[in-house]
Design an enzyme around this catalytic site. Structure first.
Site, short mmCIF file in Angstrom:
data_model
loop_
_atom_site.label_atom_id
_atom_site.label_comp_id
_atom_site.label_asym_id
_atom_site.label_seq_id
_atom_site.Cartn_x
_atom_site.Cartn_y
_atom_site.Cartn_z
N ASP A 1 0.88 -1.18 0.00
CA ASP A 1 0.00 0.00 0.00
C ASP A 1 0.91 1.23 0.00
OD1 ASP A 1 -3.24 0.34 1.00
OD2 ASP A 1 -1.99 2.13 1.13
N TYR B 1 -15.29 6.74 -12.65
CA TYR B 1 -15.13 5.52 -11.85
C TYR B 1 -15.72 4.32 -12.63
CZ TYR B 1 -15.45 2.29 -7.90
OH TYR B 1 -15.31 1.20 -7.07
N LYS C 1 -13.79 1.05 -14.22
CA LYS C 1 -14.11 -0.31 -13.75
C LYS C 1 -14.60 -1.17 -14.92
CE LYS C 1 -12.99 0.13 -9.36
NZ LYS C 1 -11.89 -0.63 -8.75
N PRO D 1 -13.37 2.39 5.12
CA PRO D 1 -13.04 3.77 5.52
C PRO D 1 -13.27 4.81 4.41
CG PRO D 1 -11.39 2.28 6.34
CD PRO D 1 -12.30 1.46 5.47
N1 LIG Z 1 -15.96 0.33 -0.73
C1 LIG Z 1 -16.84 0.11 -1.68
O1 LIG Z 1 -18.05 0.35 -1.53
C2 LIG Z 1 -16.40 -0.48 -3.00
C3 LIG Z 1 -17.38 -0.90 -3.91
C4 LIG Z 1 -16.98 -1.44 -5.12
C5 LIG Z 1 -15.65 -1.55 -5.42
N2 LIG Z 1 -14.72 -1.12 -4.53
C6 LIG Z 1 -13.31 -1.23 -4.91
O2 LIG Z 1 -12.61 -1.97 -3.95
C7 LIG Z 1 -11.26 -1.53 -3.89
C8 LIG Z 1 -10.88 -1.20 -2.47
O3 LIG Z 1 -11.77 -0.24 -1.98
P1 LIG Z 1 -11.96 -0.01 -0.40
O4 LIG Z 1 -13.15 0.88 -0.25
O5 LIG Z 1 -11.90 -1.30 0.30
O6 LIG Z 1 -10.62 0.69 -0.05
P2 LIG Z 1 -10.28 2.11 0.54
O7 LIG Z 1 -10.60 3.13 -0.49
O8 LIG Z 1 -10.85 2.24 1.90
O9 LIG Z 1 -8.70 1.93 0.65
C9 LIG Z 1 -7.94 1.98 -0.49
C10 LIG Z 1 -6.51 1.71 -0.14
O10 LIG Z 1 -5.79 1.87 -1.34
C11 LIG Z 1 -4.59 2.54 -1.05
N3 LIG Z 1 -4.10 3.16 -2.27
C12 LIG Z 1 -4.62 4.21 -2.92
N4 LIG Z 1 -3.88 4.53 -4.00
C13 LIG Z 1 -2.87 3.63 -4.02
C14 LIG Z 1 -1.76 3.43 -4.88
N5 LIG Z 1 -1.54 4.23 -5.93
N6 LIG Z 1 -0.91 2.41 -4.63
C15 LIG Z 1 -1.10 1.60 -3.56
N7 LIG Z 1 -2.12 1.75 -2.70
C16 LIG Z 1 -2.99 2.76 -2.93
C17 LIG Z 1 -4.96 3.51 0.05
O11 LIG Z 1 -3.82 3.94 0.77
C18 LIG Z 1 -5.92 2.66 0.87
O12 LIG Z 1 -5.24 1.95 1.88
C19 LIG Z 1 -11.16 -0.34 -4.84
O13 LIG Z 1 -10.66 -0.77 -6.08
C20 LIG Z 1 -12.60 0.10 -4.97
O14 LIG Z 1 -12.84 0.77 -6.19
C21 LIG Z 1 -15.04 -0.59 -3.32
#
Ligand SMILES: NC(=O)c1ccc[n+]([C@@H]2O[C@H](COP(=O)([O-])OP(=O)(O)OC[C@H]3O[C@@H](n4cnc5c(N)ncnc54)[C@H](O)[C@@H]3O)[C@@H](O)[C@H]2O)c1
Length: 245
Positions: A36, A147, A151, A183
């Site tokens: 990360d 977004y 995706k 978060p």
């Molecule tokens: N939370 C949701 O509702 C949801 C829904 C659908 C898809 N997603 C997808 O799931 C994935 C994770 O989302 P989440 O909500 O669990 O995570 P989050 O957004 O809470 O955390 C994302 C993490 O990614 C890290 N990050 C950001 N840019 C980075 C980079 N360039 N290199 C390395 N690390 C990096 C951040 O430091 C953070 O720890 C994402 O791809 C998101 O699009 C999330």
């Protein structure tokens, strides 16, 4: 111990889906390298499970990714969760926002896969799991222009990679969550004009009337990472509480 003897790299492992998945993979016996950009939160993860190795890595930085991947000798699975949610329509998305989302959401998946796939091909077996979203070519979500676009690109990426390497022992699958209580999701809700209503709206749009927990995504990721899913490739797996019904 469904992932015993598996070497797994997890990106975006410091919080949310990536963190829950890194912990579950380790619990199932995998040797996990959690990466990360957030070093502080990564160290909290290794405090929770000291068997997980951590590595600060910006998955959009070519030099860093090349250096990190060349230090990895053995990789069975890449779980790629890096993603950024831009809020807005096409007219809210300027050049910089467009490029940022392409970079974080799509280029990072390309860079990680480009640098790890040769190692998997050498072994004659490998597995790439990409965290995409139901908000993509599957479902138009309001204010998710770039977004959803990125995706959708990832869904194409998964199909393309899967077909090109299916005869070489490589599998590639996507997970398409609905709304997951993480978060960054909390942050998006709290930034809304009316956070209480924003929270209710997010919950209401999923037919089950609740949000997913990160562990529910991690459970499916565990199945995809294990040999139980050895016949599964090129699939786009919705985990959305009925949002797209
Ligand atoms: N939370 C949701 O509702 C949801 C829904 C659908 C898809 N997603 C997808 O799931 C994935 C994770 O989302 P989440 O909500 O669990 O995570 P989050 O957004 O809470 O955390 C994302 C993490 O990614 C890290 N990050 C950001 N840019 C980075 C980079 N360039 N290199 C390395 N690390 C990096 C951040 O430091 C953070 O720890 C994402 O791809 C998101 O699009 C999330």
């Amino acid at each position: 111990m469904r992932l015993k003897n598996k070497n797994i790299i997890v990106t975006a492992a410091a919080q949310g889906i990536g963190r829950a998945t890194a912990l579950m993979f380790a619990k199932e016996g995998a040797a996990v390298i959690a990466t990360d950009i957030n070093e502080e939160k990564l160290s909290e993860l290794s405090e929770e499970n000291n068997e997980i190795k951590t590595h600060k890595l910006d998955a959009t930085n070519k030099t860093e990714v090349e250096k990190f991947c060349s230090s990895v000798n053995n990789v069975d699975v890449l779980f790629h969760a890096v993603g950024f949610v831009h809020h807005g329509t096409l007219m809210d998305c300027d050049d910089d926002e467009f490029t940022r989302s392409i970079n974080v959401n799509v280029y990072s998946a390309y860079l990680m896969s480009y640098n790890l796939l040769p190692k998997m091909l050498n072994k004659g077996k490998g597995n790439i799991i990409i965290v995409s979203s139901a908000a993509s070519n599957v479902k138009g979500a309001p204010n998710r222009f770039i977004y959803g676009t990125t995706k959708a690109a990832l869904n194409g990426f998964v199909k393309a990679l899967a077909i090109d390497y299916v005869k070489k022992g490589i599998r590639c699958n996507a997970i398409l969550p609905g709304t997951v209580e993480t978060p960054s999701w909390e942050g998006r809700v709290n930034m809304a004009d009316d956070p209480k209503k924003a929270r209710e709206d997010f919950i209401a749009r999923q037919a089950m009337g609740r949000l997913a927990q990160p562990d529910e995504i991690a459970s499916f990721a565990t199945y995809l990472a294990s040999d139980e899913s050895d016949f599964v490739t090129g699939t786009l797996n919705l985990i959305d509480g009925g949002w797209t019904l």
